[in-house]
Design an enzyme around this catalytic site. Sequence first.
Site, PDB file in Angstrom:
ATOM      1  N   CYS A  82      37.463  -8.845  38.039  1.00 39.84           N
ATOM      2  CA  CYS A  82      38.023  -9.983  38.783  1.00 39.84           C
ATOM      3  C   CYS A  82      38.897  -9.451  39.923  1.00 39.84           C
ATOM      4  CB  CYS A  82      38.817 -10.899  37.856  1.00 39.84           C
ATOM      5  SG  CYS A  82      40.358 -10.185  37.266  1.00 39.84           S
TER       6      CYS A  82
ATOM      7  N   ASN B 210      44.735  17.375  67.046  1.00 33.35           N
ATOM      8  CA  ASN B 210      44.240  18.141  65.899  1.00 33.35           C
ATOM      9  C   ASN B 210      44.201  19.609  66.309  1.00 33.35           C
ATOM     10  OD1 ASN B 210      42.493  19.294  63.826  1.00 33.35           O
ATOM     11  ND2 ASN B 210      41.813  17.205  63.393  1.00 33.35           N
ATOM     12  N   PRO B 211      44.706  20.504  65.474  1.00 36.89           N
ATOM     13  CA  PRO B 211      44.669  21.934  65.854  1.00 36.89           C
ATOM     14  C   PRO B 211      43.251  22.478  65.950  1.00 36.89           C
ATOM     15  CG  PRO B 211      45.974  21.597  63.839  1.00 36.89           C
ATOM     16  CD  PRO B 211      45.342  20.282  64.179  1.00 36.89           C
TER      17      PRO B 211
ATOM     18  N   ARG C  83      47.880  13.057  41.366  1.00 34.75           N
ATOM     19  CA  ARG C  83      47.961  12.864  42.822  1.00 34.75           C
ATOM     20  C   ARG C  83      49.100  11.910  43.178  1.00 34.75           C
ATOM     21  NH1 ARG C  83      42.398  11.412  45.375  1.00 34.75           N
ATOM     22  NH2 ARG C  83      43.659  11.519  47.255  1.00 34.75           N
TER      23      ARG C  83
ATOM     24  N   HIS D 263      40.700   3.236  53.136  1.00 31.10           N
ATOM     25  CA  HIS D 263      40.156   3.796  51.890  1.00 31.10           C
ATOM     26  C   HIS D 263      40.968   3.406  50.657  1.00 31.10           C
ATOM     27  CE1 HIS D 263      37.918   7.076  54.394  1.00 31.10           C
ATOM     28  NE2 HIS D 263      37.386   5.882  54.492  1.00 31.10           N
TER      29      HIS D 263
ATOM     30  N   GLN E  53      42.944   6.651  56.914  1.00 27.99           N
ATOM     31  CA  GLN E  53      42.041   6.996  55.814  1.00 27.99           C
ATOM     32  C   GLN E  53      42.845   7.467  54.606  1.00 27.99           C
ATOM     33  OE1 GLN E  53      38.464   9.341  57.515  1.00 27.99           O
ATOM     34  NE2 GLN E  53      40.053   9.451  59.059  1.00 27.99           N
ATOM     35  N   ASN E  54      44.153   7.590  54.787  1.00 26.90           N
ATOM     36  CA  ASN E  54      44.986   8.129  53.711  1.00 26.90           C
ATOM     37  C   ASN E  54      45.358   7.045  52.709  1.00 26.90           C
ATOM     38  OD1 ASN E  54      44.824  10.466  55.152  1.00 26.90           O
ATOM     39  ND2 ASN E  54      46.821  10.240  56.125  1.00 26.90           N
TER      40      ASN E  54
ATOM     41  N   GLY F  48      44.633  14.044  62.995  1.00 27.47           N
ATOM     42  CA  GLY F  48      44.518  14.698  61.688  1.00 27.47           C
ATOM     43  C   GLY F  48      43.319  14.277  60.872  1.00 27.47           C
TER      44      GLY F  48
HETATM   45  P1  NAD Z   1      39.783  16.248  56.268  1.00 26.00           P
HETATM   46  O1  NAD Z   1      40.384  17.133  55.234  1.00 26.00           O
HETATM   47  O2  NAD Z   1      38.317  16.163  56.353  1.00 26.00           O
HETATM   48  O3  NAD Z   1      40.322  16.734  57.689  1.00 26.00           O
HETATM   49  C1  NAD Z   1      41.692  16.997  57.921  1.00 26.00           C
HETATM   50  C2  NAD Z   1      41.859  17.283  59.402  1.00 26.00           C
HETATM   51  O4  NAD Z   1      43.243  17.397  59.667  1.00 26.00           O
HETATM   52  C3  NAD Z   1      41.182  18.580  59.871  1.00 26.00           C
HETATM   53  O5  NAD Z   1      40.402  18.319  61.026  1.00 26.00           O
HETATM   54  C4  NAD Z   1      42.379  19.486  60.210  1.00 26.00           C
HETATM   55  O6  NAD Z   1      42.102  20.354  61.300  1.00 26.00           O
HETATM   56  C5  NAD Z   1      43.430  18.460  60.597  1.00 26.00           C
HETATM   57  N1  NAD Z   1      44.810  18.889  60.451  1.00 26.00           N
HETATM   58  C6  NAD Z   1      45.331  19.743  59.532  1.00 26.00           C
HETATM   59  N2  NAD Z   1      46.667  19.859  59.735  1.00 26.00           N
HETATM   60  C7  NAD Z   1      46.968  19.055  60.791  1.00 26.00           C
HETATM   61  C8  NAD Z   1      48.177  18.759  61.471  1.00 26.00           C
HETATM   62  N3  NAD Z   1      49.359  19.301  61.103  1.00 26.00           N
HETATM   63  N4  NAD Z   1      48.151  17.892  62.517  1.00 26.00           N
HETATM   64  C9  NAD Z   1      46.975  17.331  62.913  1.00 26.00           C
HETATM   65  N5  NAD Z   1      45.789  17.598  62.309  1.00 26.00           N
HETATM   66  C10 NAD Z   1      45.799  18.447  61.259  1.00 26.00           C
HETATM   67  O7  NAD Z   1      40.469  14.798  56.092  1.00 26.00           O
HETATM   68  P2  NAD Z   1      40.004  13.335  56.569  1.00 26.00           P
HETATM   69  O8  NAD Z   1      39.370  13.403  57.911  1.00 26.00           O
HETATM   70  O9  NAD Z   1      41.188  12.458  56.346  1.00 26.00           O
HETATM   71  O10 NAD Z   1      38.833  12.895  55.555  1.00 26.00           O
HETATM   72  C11 NAD Z   1      38.822  13.209  54.202  1.00 26.00           C
HETATM   73  C12 NAD Z   1      38.924  12.045  53.213  1.00 26.00           C
HETATM   74  O11 NAD Z   1      39.844  12.442  52.200  1.00 26.00           O
HETATM   75  C13 NAD Z   1      39.439  10.728  53.711  1.00 26.00           C
HETATM   76  O12 NAD Z   1      38.523   9.780  53.285  1.00 26.00           O
HETATM   77  C14 NAD Z   1      40.781  10.491  52.993  1.00 26.00           C
HETATM   78  O13 NAD Z   1      40.805   9.169  52.465  1.00 26.00           O
HETATM   79  C15 NAD Z   1      40.791  11.430  51.847  1.00 26.00           C
HETATM   80  N6  NAD Z   1      42.093  12.111  51.573  1.00 26.00           N
HETATM   81  C16 NAD Z   1      43.295  11.469  51.687  1.00 26.00           C
HETATM   82  C17 NAD Z   1      44.495  12.156  51.446  1.00 26.00           C
HETATM   83  C18 NAD Z   1      45.825  11.432  51.569  1.00 26.00           C
HETATM   84  O14 NAD Z   1      45.897  10.226  51.380  1.00 26.00           O
HETATM   85  N7  NAD Z   1      46.902  12.146  51.886  1.00 26.00           N
HETATM   86  C19 NAD Z   1      44.468  13.503  51.101  1.00 26.00           C
HETATM   87  C20 NAD Z   1      43.219  14.137  50.976  1.00 26.00           C
HETATM   88  C21 NAD Z   1      42.044  13.419  51.210  1.00 26.00           C
END
Ligand code: NAD
Length: 239
Positions: free
Chosen positions: A131, A212-213, A71, A120, A102-103, A187
């Site tokens: 530690c 969000n789409p 990743r 997160h 959350q990313n 997103g």
């Molecule tokens: P999720 O996958 O549950 O939801 C993603 C959302 O993004 C969906 O509602 C979708 O419709 C929307 N989306 C897709 N393309 C988009 C765009 N171009 N513009 C706007 N919206 C768009 O993800 P989440 O809500 O972040 O929750 C999942 C968990 O997974 C989180 O806790 C996160 O930490 C983790 N995660 C992080 C990453 C990263 O760091 N890139 C990647 C995958 C998962």
Amino acid sequence: MPVTEPDDLRARLDAARSVCVLTGSGISAESGLPTFRGVGGLWRTHRVEELASPRGFARDPRLVWTWYGERRRAHMSVQPSPAHVALAEIERRVPDFTLATQNVDSLHILAGSRNVLELHGKMREAKCTRCDARRPFDDAFDLDALEHDCGGMWRPDIVWFGESLPPAVLEAAFDAARRAELMLVVGTSGIVQPAASLATKRCTRAYVVEINPEETALTPHADRSIRARASDVLPQLAR
Ligand code: NAD
């Protein structure tokens, strides 16, 4: 072509002294990273919930680190999207701006955002299970040297399933949500708690705009939902 003309949104942004943004993996989808659902819940034959958990790590730390290594390489191969960049530009215009994400991919920071709360955790660091020690998770990270001097083990600095969010980070996010006059929710499916609760009326009196789409669990809490991709809206707003 712009999907939505965010003129009234721009007026709100210009008037707001305090803005909070909550982002999820959808904003990084535009950089080419899969969303949580995009991963499909599986890596090779392993369920993601089992890899991203204290139990999974205790069972096979090397396997878990190998997954995170893949990743990390994916994160390093992509660039911030126009939506990430737009949020960094907006931050420079707003006196009190907080970006709670959350990313774990660091793309907001790479794009130039400063006041970022990584709810997160972050892929770029490892922390000790025992530690407070931390070290970079980079090319020099050695999977054959996972033991720390204190007797603990190096693990990813990521909040795993069943774990609590870092209290200081979460508190700062709740404070920002309380102060905000405008909140952008970008997103995220709004399913993962407690992050999603930031955008609910229980936590904020801000005018909440979802970008969000698709409809999400947070749609009923939003004052306005813009059904478009983040990069179709945020760059116009930043201009
Ligand atoms: P999720 O996958 O549950 O939801 C993603 C959302 O993004 C969906 O509602 C979708 O419709 C929307 N989306 C897709 N393309 C988009 C765009 N171009 N513009 C706007 N919206 C768009 O993800 P989440 O809500 O972040 O929750 C999942 C968990 O997974 C989180 O806790 C996160 O930490 C983790 N995660 C992080 C990453 C990263 O760091 N890139 C990647 C995958 C998962």
